[in-house]
Design a protein around this motif. Sequence first.
Motif, PDB file in Angstrom:
ATOM      1  N   UNK A 688      -7.784 -18.252 -10.340  1.00  0.00           N
ATOM      2  CA  UNK A 688      -6.636 -17.375 -10.583  1.00  0.00           C
ATOM      3  C   UNK A 688      -6.968 -16.321 -11.635  1.00  0.00           C
ATOM      4  N   UNK A 689      -7.742 -16.723 -12.671  1.00  0.00           N
ATOM      5  CA  UNK A 689      -8.153 -15.754 -13.684  1.00  0.00           C
ATOM      6  C   UNK A 689      -9.020 -14.662 -13.079  1.00  0.00           C
ATOM      7  N   UNK A 690      -9.911 -15.044 -12.173  1.00  0.00           N
ATOM      8  CA  UNK A 690     -10.762 -14.062 -11.503  1.00  0.00           C
ATOM      9  C   UNK A 690      -9.926 -13.122 -10.648  1.00  0.00           C
ATOM     10  N   UNK A 691      -8.931 -13.684  -9.985  1.00  0.00           N
ATOM     11  CA  UNK A 691      -8.056 -12.862  -9.139  1.00  0.00           C
ATOM     12  C   UNK A 691      -7.250 -11.878  -9.981  1.00  0.00           C
ATOM     13  N   UNK A 692      -6.767 -12.338 -11.145  1.00  0.00           N
ATOM     14  CA  UNK A 692      -6.034 -11.448 -12.055  1.00  0.00           C
ATOM     15  C   UNK A 692      -6.942 -10.345 -12.592  1.00  0.00           C
ATOM     16  N   UNK A 693      -8.203 -10.705 -12.885  1.00  0.00           N
ATOM     17  CA  UNK A 693      -9.152  -9.712 -13.389  1.00  0.00           C
ATOM     18  C   UNK A 693      -9.385  -8.609 -12.356  1.00  0.00           C
ATOM     19  N   UNK A 694      -9.533  -8.994 -11.103  1.00  0.00           N
ATOM     20  CA  UNK A 694      -9.746  -7.997 -10.047  1.00  0.00           C
ATOM     21  C   UNK A 694      -8.496  -7.130  -9.854  1.00  0.00           C
ATOM     22  N   UNK A 695      -7.343  -7.743  -9.952  1.00  0.00           N
ATOM     23  CA  UNK A 695      -6.103  -6.975  -9.827  1.00  0.00           C
ATOM     24  C   UNK A 695      -5.984  -5.969 -10.964  1.00  0.00           C
ATOM     25  N   UNK A 696      -6.344  -6.385 -12.176  1.00  0.00           N
ATOM     26  CA  UNK A 696      -6.280  -5.494 -13.330  1.00  0.00           C
ATOM     27  C   UNK A 696      -7.244  -4.315 -13.153  1.00  0.00           C
ATOM     28  N   UNK A 697      -8.479  -4.606 -12.707  1.00  0.00           N
ATOM     29  CA  UNK A 697      -9.453  -3.535 -12.490  1.00  0.00           C
ATOM     30  C   UNK A 697      -8.991  -2.583 -11.391  1.00  0.00           C
ATOM     31  N   UNK A 698      -8.399  -3.144 -10.353  1.00  0.00           N
ATOM     32  CA  UNK A 698      -7.915  -2.301  -9.258  1.00  0.00           C
ATOM     33  C   UNK A 698      -6.778  -1.399  -9.723  1.00  0.00           C
ATOM     34  N   UNK A 699      -5.903  -1.929 -10.573  1.00  0.00           N
ATOM     35  CA  UNK A 699      -4.794  -1.107 -11.080  1.00  0.00           C
ATOM     36  C   UNK A 699      -5.321   0.022 -11.956  1.00  0.00           C
ATOM     37  N   UNK A 700      -6.352  -0.268 -12.750  1.00  0.00           N
ATOM     38  CA  UNK A 700      -6.928   0.779 -13.580  1.00  0.00           C
ATOM     39  C   UNK A 700      -7.558   1.882 -12.739  1.00  0.00           C
ATOM     40  N   UNK A 701      -8.118   1.506 -11.581  1.00  0.00           N
ATOM     41  CA  UNK A 701      -8.743   2.499 -10.706  1.00  0.00           C
ATOM     42  C   UNK A 701      -7.715   3.373 -10.007  1.00  0.00           C
ATOM     43  N   UNK A 702      -6.484   2.873  -9.867  1.00  0.00           N
ATOM     44  CA  UNK A 702      -5.432   3.685  -9.266  1.00  0.00           C
ATOM     45  C   UNK A 702      -4.873   3.089  -7.992  1.00  0.00           C
ATOM     46  N   UNK A 703      -3.752   3.638  -7.572  1.00  0.00           N
ATOM     47  CA  UNK A 703      -3.056   3.170  -6.371  1.00  0.00           C
ATOM     48  C   UNK A 703      -3.021   4.292  -5.346  1.00  0.00           C
ATOM     49  N   UNK A 704      -3.369   3.962  -4.106  1.00  0.00           N
ATOM     50  CA  UNK A 704      -3.278   4.916  -2.995  1.00  0.00           C
ATOM     51  C   UNK A 704      -2.191   4.454  -2.041  1.00  0.00           C
ATOM     52  N   UNK A 705      -1.373   5.396  -1.569  1.00  0.00           N
ATOM     53  CA  UNK A 705      -0.269   5.097  -0.660  1.00  0.00           C
ATOM     54  C   UNK A 705      -0.666   5.502   0.752  1.00  0.00           C
ATOM     55  N   UNK A 706      -0.624   4.543   1.670  1.00  0.00           N
ATOM     56  CA  UNK A 706      -0.943   4.823   3.075  1.00  0.00           C
ATOM     57  C   UNK A 706       0.365   4.781   3.850  1.00  0.00           C
ATOM     58  N   UNK A 707       0.772   5.929   4.355  1.00  0.00           N
ATOM     59  CA  UNK A 707       2.058   6.057   5.031  1.00  0.00           C
ATOM     60  C   UNK A 707       1.839   6.344   6.507  1.00  0.00           C
ATOM     61  N   UNK A 708       2.654   5.727   7.330  1.00  0.00           N
ATOM     62  CA  UNK A 708       2.600   5.990   8.765  1.00  0.00           C
ATOM     63  C   UNK A 708       3.412   7.220   9.122  1.00  0.00           C
ATOM     64  N   UNK A 709       2.834   8.072   9.943  1.00  0.00           N
ATOM     65  CA  UNK A 709       3.531   9.270  10.425  1.00  0.00           C
ATOM     66  C   UNK A 709       3.625   9.136  11.938  1.00  0.00           C
ATOM     67  N   UNK A 710       4.752   8.632  12.400  1.00  0.00           N
ATOM     68  CA  UNK A 710       4.875   8.262  13.807  1.00  0.00           C
ATOM     69  C   UNK A 710       5.621   9.308  14.610  1.00  0.00           C
ATOM     70  N   UNK A 711       5.208   9.430  15.853  1.00  0.00           N
ATOM     71  CA  UNK A 711       5.886  10.276  16.831  1.00  0.00           C
ATOM     72  C   UNK A 711       6.388   9.361  17.934  1.00  0.00           C
ATOM     73  N   UNK A 712       7.686   9.340  18.133  1.00  0.00           N
ATOM     74  CA  UNK A 712       8.288   8.418  19.085  1.00  0.00           C
ATOM     75  C   UNK A 712       8.528   9.135  20.407  1.00  0.00           C
ATOM     76  N   UNK A 713       8.018   8.557  21.478  1.00  0.00           N
ATOM     77  CA  UNK A 713       8.196   9.100  22.817  1.00  0.00           C
ATOM     78  C   UNK A 713       8.668   7.990  23.749  1.00  0.00           C
ATOM     79  N   UNK A 714       9.497   8.356  24.707  1.00  0.00           N
ATOM     80  CA  UNK A 714       9.926   7.387  25.709  1.00  0.00           C
ATOM     81  C   UNK A 714       8.758   7.097  26.644  1.00  0.00           C
ATOM     82  N   UNK A 715       8.511   5.831  26.931  1.00  0.00           N
ATOM     83  CA  UNK A 715       7.383   5.459  27.781  1.00  0.00           C
ATOM     84  C   UNK A 715       7.648   5.843  29.233  1.00  0.00           C
ATOM     85  N   UNK A 716       6.582   5.886  30.006  1.00  0.00           N
ATOM     86  CA  UNK A 716       6.699   6.260  31.408  1.00  0.00           C
ATOM     87  C   UNK A 716       7.579   5.266  32.151  1.00  0.00           C
ATOM     88  N   UNK A 717       8.371   5.791  33.067  1.00  0.00           N
ATOM     89  CA  UNK A 717       9.282   4.954  33.825  1.00  0.00           C
ATOM     90  C   UNK A 717      10.647   4.793  33.190  1.00  0.00           C
TER      91      UNK A 717
END
Length: 760
Positions: A688-717
């Motif tokens: 758990x300490x190792x996992x917390x250490x990696x989380x801390x390092x990752x937070x220091x490196x920054x956060x990236x937001x991955x957002x979905x940009x969807x286009x909705x179309x009616x399917x064939x038929x």
Amino acid sequence: MDRETGVYQNLKESWRTVLTLAYQSLGVVYGDLSTSPLYVYKSTFAEDIEHSETNEEIFGALSFIFWTLTLVPLLKYVFIVLRADDNVNSLPNGQLADEELSEYKKDVSSLGPKSSFGSKLKSTLESYRVLQRFLLVLTLIGTCMVIGDGVLTPALSVFSAVSGLELSTAKEHHKYVEVPVACIILIGLFALQHYGTHRVGFLFAPVVLIWLLCISAIGLYNIFHWNPHVYQALSPCYMYTFVKKTQKGGWMSLGGILLCITGSEAMFADLGHFSQLSIKIAFTSLVYPSLILAYMGQAAYLSQHHVLDNDYRIGFYVSVPEKLRWPVLVIAILAAVVGSQAIITGTFSIIKQCSALGCFPRVKIVHTSSKIHGQIYIPEINWILMILCLAVTIGFRDTKRMGNASGLAVITVMLVTTCLMSLVIVLCWQKSVFFAVCFVFFFGTIEALYFSASLIKFLEGAWVPIALAFIFLIVMCVWHYGTLKKYEFDLQNKVSINWLLSLGPSLGIVRVRGIGLIHTELVSGIPAIFSHFVTNLPAFHQVLVFLCIKSVPVPHVRPEERFLVGHIGPRQYRIYRCIVRYGYRDVHKDDMEFEKDLVCSIAEFIRSGSVGINGANEDPYKDDDKMTVVGTCSSHTEGIQMSEDDVIVNIDSPGTSELREIQSPTVIKPKKRVRFVVPESPKIDREAMKELQELMEAREAGIAYILGHSYVKAKQGSSALKKLVINYGYEFLRRNTRVPSYALSVPHASTLEVGMIYHV
């Protein structure tokens, strides 16, 4: 008051707090209802009613007004409807954990034994989608009528207040003055909304108080000066005489009497901003008696001044002593502005809730106060309401047709409320079906009477709320249908855990430093957007978080119950699922505060040493992973705390000193330093300490937001209707409305959009 915890700090309110809220509710809740004496009698006697020497038509109208005010706002809304729970849902992303929320739980012991009929009714509603859709449409009809009333009430209130000018100008000239003055006031009213609806309401609460005292004093004066025996007209016997003697004219005039309760629905719409007790105290101790005295005073004056054959002389201002008319006119206009504020506030509130539940297109919601909960402003809706309100004022130019339109909107909302309250009585309060039937029969009969009287006036203005409600209903149904189909596509095309585990701890790609937040509406499984992403790009972050921000069917979620956190796959994969739960009246935090709470909640989850409520997740291949309830940083003071500060780092340009002279100067770049403060007890293991250490390092490196940009179309038929709704209706609304609320606050430099086409 803190936006998150302030709702719960005043559970045991002092009387001082209750009375303060009761006073403030005058400017927000009761402004509309308190101005109804301006136009009720004028709308009532606008029909072909002949005056009798016995004044039975006047006393009959007073009797109708008294009993309508007593039975509907007082008995139905204040003592029954305000007690109703508002647990609703519109998207199938609910979880069993949501039912464990403190706000969701019911104190069954205080409600009596559970009704077997209620259990059968609930299972029937859950089994048949057609019944669910019927209830949804019925609710949306009532909602659309409330929005339509947000157009009609400001026009009616302001125009009626301005109509006092008719007593000081020539009859042929006053109509040219009223409309421009009313339009100027309405434009100013809507222009003030961005300062905060409740700020304006609180500011003018003294105006409503003065207005109520004013109409009470004028009413008492007219009663004792003109007809001290007018109280006898409160007998219900006069109601029968009124309808019988006036026949058709009296029947149609019931629509005008209905206007004495235009603002009753604001009590329920603004319940999130005031306590039940404060609303009850304000109505029973001040608003209700003031209105009764005002209507009795007008009836006493009219009974001694036979002016019913002259519509020009019917109205509130004729009963005001001549020397007081100008001061009363000014107070009335100010009160009408505040009165319009009540329904505008309710409209903003109900649209925000519908948007949170996926039943209204996304709009920009501005929180105008950081201290007082619930103060919102919606720019798009505000200007749409203003344009429609001005169109109604200029188009009708009289209180008769405005009153007909507003009356139908109000009574439709009340009928829908009565129908839905019967379900609340059986399902939520677990009372006998007998009580529900009695409630529907008693109040439904009264409201059906008024509804039929209002519907007769369809061609005389009542068509307006129907047209407005129809347009808003189409928009809401199209948006909800498209949103539901989009979610179903996500659900059917989600990636299994087996696929993820087959990639190995590195996911078959390069893991770079940082935290990757993948936004999804799914509460289980891997969204298709992730597989689409890793197929096209060879790298991803060392810590992955599948983030779902959803509204749950309660108005508020306590901070200590805000997050649900769990692992996806084995621990060494460093992949988490985090579900952030907001009530549909909660205020979303800004991005920096939210990021801190999110990382802190994951850290607390790691420290707890448990990946689920029922113990360790022994089967990493199980798709429906266990989740742990974790609060915000401020809610678990005994758990992990996180500190962040910026450290300035000098980045020198590489190369020799000669090269440095011609290159860019030294870059001074701030770097975030993160520290977790871990409690000494209980001890946590090395993993758990190792996992917390990696989380801390990752937070220091920054956060990236991955957002979905969807286009909705009616399917064939698909059918032609579905193609029309999805390809044109939903797509038009999606392109012309706001992006999701979480996308507005994230830094654009840290955002990555992944496009996909949804064939639904």
